[in-house]
Design an enzyme around this catalytic site. Structure first.
Site, short mmCIF file in Angstrom:
data_model
loop_
_atom_site.label_atom_id
_atom_site.label_comp_id
_atom_site.label_asym_id
_atom_site.label_seq_id
_atom_site.Cartn_x
_atom_site.Cartn_y
_atom_site.Cartn_z
N TYR A 339 0.83 -1.21 0.00
CA TYR A 339 0.00 0.00 0.00
C TYR A 339 0.87 1.26 0.00
O TYR A 339 1.73 1.43 0.86
CB TYR A 339 -0.89 -0.04 1.24
CG TYR A 339 -1.97 1.01 1.24
CD1 TYR A 339 -3.04 0.90 0.37
CD2 TYR A 339 -1.93 2.09 2.11
CE1 TYR A 339 -4.04 1.85 0.36
CE2 TYR A 339 -2.92 3.03 2.11
CZ TYR A 339 -3.97 2.92 1.23
OH TYR A 339 -4.94 3.87 1.22
N CYS A 809 37.14 61.57 15.60
CA CYS A 809 37.67 60.65 14.60
C CYS A 809 39.16 60.49 14.83
O CYS A 809 39.90 61.46 14.93
CB CYS A 809 37.41 61.20 13.20
SG CYS A 809 38.19 60.23 11.92
N CYS A 834 32.68 59.30 10.72
CA CYS A 834 33.24 60.65 10.74
C CYS A 834 32.35 61.60 9.95
O CYS A 834 31.88 61.27 8.86
CB CYS A 834 34.64 60.62 10.13
SG CYS A 834 35.39 62.25 10.11
#
Length: 925
Positions: A339, A809, A834
């Site tokens: 099956y 920076c 920056c």
DNA sequence: GCAAGGTC
């Protein structure tokens, strides 16, 4: 206990079970068979004794559900009522025409029986079918006594045990299915009628069918299935290719070649990769640090269930799941395989596996293998593994009859039978055995490894050619051995999006999320194709059509998860509650339908979202009057794709600009403009680079807050492909219409093969239409953009709202501003940038703090400290001098792991700012 | 003309 014989009507869910159970109970003694009204459902007769009671047994079957649920007649026609009424319109169960003959058999046989024994499958659907059978039989004979046989497998002991211990049918189980049926019907019908009637006539939907016959169906299984396909498609579209770097090492000796892989995998930071590569090339001597030898087993697959059969047939033969099930059904009907609709992937200990193998001994291709399997001397046999699923009704799919090919078989019948047989033989075979050797080496503190494998015993792989296990020979190495690599290269790659979903992927997703059952999944996939929601390419991969994408997009824009598996999951939980008696059917129905009706009414109020989504893909139909979405704009150039119509500048309803071909929908050429464009107007100036001309320049105005600070707000640009500013802003800000917002959840970089077949006409590089990857105007900019990213890592949309947390920076001394990235890969991540337009300095905030995690490993500006040995004072003098404390730099200075300041603009070998060290002519070696 | 679930 009466000694008078009672007549017992037994009913199974399918003819095969009626036959099997009859054979078991009668022990094939005195078993008679006669025709019923239905040609498929025979009636078996035999005598039996239930707890001492002599019984004349009649055993017949139904074919699944006997009844269907439908609305009462006055609600059946689409225009008969408001679709919202379907949430309370009366429904009824009835036996459809093609089941009437089974009904008549049951009625006729029930009239002459005293008992009715229900042998339906022991799951919720089976219990529901049992009550359908009860309805029919008690209507014909209200005195019949009802009993339920509960069995877990079609084997003698279980079956005899079931019939001697009959129980009551379980109403809760049946109720759960009633609830599911009613909810499915009401939701499906209401949404299907609503969206079909809303959209079909409003747009020119270019499907191969007549518009008038087009049904835009909605269903709680088909839509989540569509959702899987669309979601993957969006994931691919949202993918931003990212360049990465890796070091490869090979070593050739008399014994052969070993290709060592870098144990870091790859790095996204070019500078980091170069620094490490530099160290390796300066001290290239490799030392073998570890040689690991181990036996490896490759196990055979689990026994075959339905989903696995469909997935494997799709992978190995490219058969659709729907076709696979059709062929499997035919093989089953003819008795060649068991099956085919089963969840079970483990064999019962009582199954006679040897006999099944014995039957295959005569096969010209695998017969010899079957013989070897049965010969104890070979030691090839091994009891099958258990996959952990058991539906208690059917065994795993296996061959039930020998065949070397039948006259009526197609190639697909042969292939599928062969798969079932070979899979079964593989399951009862020993795993393949290999010997693996993993060699690890150290070059300048970096680890590399290579794996060699020798296959010692193929075992199951001999009979299962669908799976392979590659061997690879490498030279012999010993710990402490040193050598100079033959090659040591710094290579680059780029992340790829995941592939489109294959049929096997789709089945896996459905299985995982509980969409459909093993017997219906292929139906849902086919339905998507039939409804023109998806297409399938030759490698069984699915792409949503415009229609499928628009529908999902519309509901998604409403904020509903109607296309997600969640709704089905809730229904499944409710059904479980009903089947356990925790909630009543009426309670679940009332609650669920009330919620769904509210959702339906809300969706209808928000129907503009569906209309807008459809408007992105389809022209408005004249039938619906007017076309507000595609007002003709100013001509920019002649379309280079169709070479017929003009390309015009348009503004969509959502405010985004595009340049599209007036030949739409026949021609879909379009250039999507950056999402940051606030104004655009075609000028009389023409581009003197792009051909064929004239290409009129467009005066753009960008929203200042949405572009990086070093770009101008006003820009006279060209859409012909020459304009780098426009290309960069498109890349940085995303394209206008929709895709950037569609990236759902984290997009994991993967290294799958390049996308072979996405929607027709869509460039796989830039995702725009009108050209292919090969002639993509962004293609040649790709490397330049990557270069730009390395030099200046301003690669995000910036929100300038957080300006107070500034630092100075370290490069130019100007103040830095804390910003938030808005790209897919770094969305929400903070960085200092920056403010000076001349300076490119930036640093991720989490690199300044002590953040951890993979992100800093892959994208950090500092080298991860996964390898502390590297700083051991080797290399050039300045290296190792650094005062680095942990994986991240403690100051805002952009530093390497060694403490060296990184300018990012000079070669580490010669200091020349025009190139990087990996291509330095002075590097030598 | 609509759903999803059985099954030939």
């Amino acid at each position: 206990m009466s000694t008078r014989t009672v007549t017992v009507l037994n009913v199974a869910e399918k003819p095969s079970v009626a036959k099997s159970v009859s054979a078991i109970l009668s022990r094939n003694q005195g078993l008679r068979v006669r025709e019923g009204r239905s040609r498929y459902n025979k009636i078996f007769e035999f005598t039996y004794s239930i707890r001492g009671q002599p019984c004349q047994m009649l055993f017949t079957s139904v074919t699944g559900h006997l009844m269907e649920l439908e609305f009462e007649d006055r609600y059946r026609k689409w225009h008969s009522c408001d679709p919202a009424d379907l949430y309370h319109a009366p429904v009824r169960k009835f036996v459809p025409e093609d089941k009437k003959d089974i009904k008549r058999t049951l009625e006729e046989e029930a009239r002459r029986c005293q008992w009715l024994v229900l042998w339906l499958d022991c799951d919720r659907e089976g219990e529901n079918i049992a009550f359908e059978v009860v309805d029919v039989c008690t209507a014909a004979n209200r005195y019949v006594t009802l009993k339920r046989a509960r069995f877990s497998a079609l084997i003698d002991r279980e079956i005899h045990n079931a019939v001697q211990n009959l129980v009551e049918p379980n109403k809760w189980f049946a109720d759960a299915v009633d609830a599911r049926q009613e909810i499915d019907l009401r939701i499906g019908a209401s949404f299907t009628r609503f969206q079909t009637m809303l959209l079909r006539d409003a747009f020119v939907i270019d499907t191969p069918t007549d518009d008038r016959n087009l049904v835009l169906s909605y269903g709680p299984c088909q839509f989540p299935t569509l959702g899987f396909v669309v979601e993957r498609y969006w994931e691919i579209q949202a993918h931003e290719p990212e360049e990465f770097w890796l070091i490869n090492c090979s070593h050739r000796s008399d014994e052969g070649v070993a290709n060592f892989s870098w144990m870091r995998g790859h790095l996204f930071d070019y500078t980091c990769a170069v620094i490490i590569y530099e160290m390796c090339t300066e001290e290239p001597n490799a030392t073998v640090t570890n040689v690991k030898q181990q036996e490896k087993l490759k196990y055979p697959p689990y026994p075959l269930n339905t989903i696995e059969l469909e997935k494997r047939a799709s992978r190995y033969f490219r058969m659709s799941s729907e076709h696979t099930m059709k062929v499997a059904e035919e093989l089953y009907q003819a008795g060649f395989i068991s099956y085919p609709r089963t969840e079970t992937d483990s064999f019962s200990s009582r199954t006679d596996l040897h006999t099944i193998v014995q039957e295959q001994q005569g096969h010209p291709e695998w017969g010899i293998y079957a013989q070897r399997l049965l010969d104890p001397g070979t030691g090839l046999w091994r009891n099958p593994r258990s996959g952990g699923h058991d539906d208690k009704a059917h065994p795993p799919i296996h061959p039930t009859k020998f065949s070397a090919g039948e006259a009526g078989w197609s190639q697909d019948h042969r292939k599928l039978y062969e798969l079932v047989v070979r899979h079964f033989l593989a399951c009862v075979s020993k795993p393949a055995v290999g010997a693996e050797t993993i060699v690890e080496i150290d070059i300048a503190g970096e680890q590399f490894s290579v794996c060699g494998r020798v296959i010692l015993e193929k075992n199951y792989l001999d009979v299962y050619p669908f799976e392979s296990w590659g061997g690879s020979m490498i030279p012999t190495y010993t710990v402490g051995q040193q050598f100079i690599p033959t090659t040591l290269t710094l290579d680059s790659g780029v992340t790829r999006p995941p592939p489109l979903l294959s049929e096997a992927d789709l089945l896996s997703s459905m299985d995982k999320e509980g969409i459909g059952t093993d017997a219906t999944m292929h139906d849902h996939i086919k339905k998507l194709l039939d409804r023109f929601y998806v297409t399938k390419d030759s490698s069984t991969r699915f792409t949503p059509t415009n229609l499928g994408e628009a529908l999902v997009m519309g509901y998604d824009d409403m904020g509903y998860k109607l296309w997600k598996p969640d709704l089905r999951a809730v229904m499944e939980r409710d059904m479980k509650s009903v089947s356990e008696g925790v909630k009543s059917k009426d309670e679940v129905l009332a609650n669920s339908l009330q919620q769904m009706k509210a959702c339906f009414l809300d969706a209808r109020l928000n129907k503009v979202k569906l209309l807008e989504a459809m408007g992105i893909f389809f022209e408005r139909s004249n039938r619906a009057g007017g076309d507000e979405l595609h007002a003709t704009g100013e001509v920019v150039r002649k379309c280079g794709l169709c070479q017929e119509s003009d390309m015009v500048l348009k503004k969509n309803r959502d405010g985004n600009f595009m340049v599209g071909c007036l030949g739409f929908p026949q021609c879909r050429n379009a250039v999507w403009l950056p999402g940051s464009v606030s104004e655009a107007a075609v000028t009389t100036n023409t581009c003197n680079i792009c051909t064929p001309g004239p290409v009129y320049l467009i005066q753009f105005k960008f929203r200042q807050l949405e572009i990086p600070p070093n770009y101008s707000v006003n820009h006279l640009g060209c859409i012909g492909g020459c304009d780098e500013v426009l290309t960069q802003l498109t890349e940085i800000c995303g394209r206008g219409p929709r895709m950037p917002a569609r990236a759902r959840g984290p997009i994991t970089p993967t290294s799958h093969a390049n996308q072979s077949d996405t929607r027709q006409g869509l460039c796989t590089n830039c995702q725009q239409t009108g050209h292919s990857l090969n002639d993509c105007p962004s293609q040649n900019l790709g490397s330049r953009n990557a270069e730009r990213r390395r030099m200046n890592q301003h690669n995000g949309n910036f929100d300038l709202h957080a300006g107070e947390d500034s630092v100075s920076c370290s490069s130019c001394g100007a103040p830095c501003v804390l910003r938030t990235a808005n790209t897919a890969n770094n969305r929400g991540r903070k960085f200092y940038s920056c403010q000076s337009q001349e300076c490119n300095f930036f640093v991720w905030e989490d690199n300044l703090n002590n953040s951890t995690g993979e992100r800093s490993f892959t994208r950090s500006n500092t080298i991860p400290a996964s390898n502390p040995g590297r700083n051991g004072g080797r290399g050039r003098g300045q290296r190792g001098r650094g005062s680095r404390s942990g994986p991240h730099a403690a100051t805002a200075t952009f530093v390497s792991a060694t403490g060296d300041p990184i300018s990012g603009r000079r070669c580490f070998v010669c200091g020349d700012p025009s190139h990087f060290a990996n291509v330095c002519p002075n590097r030598g070696g």
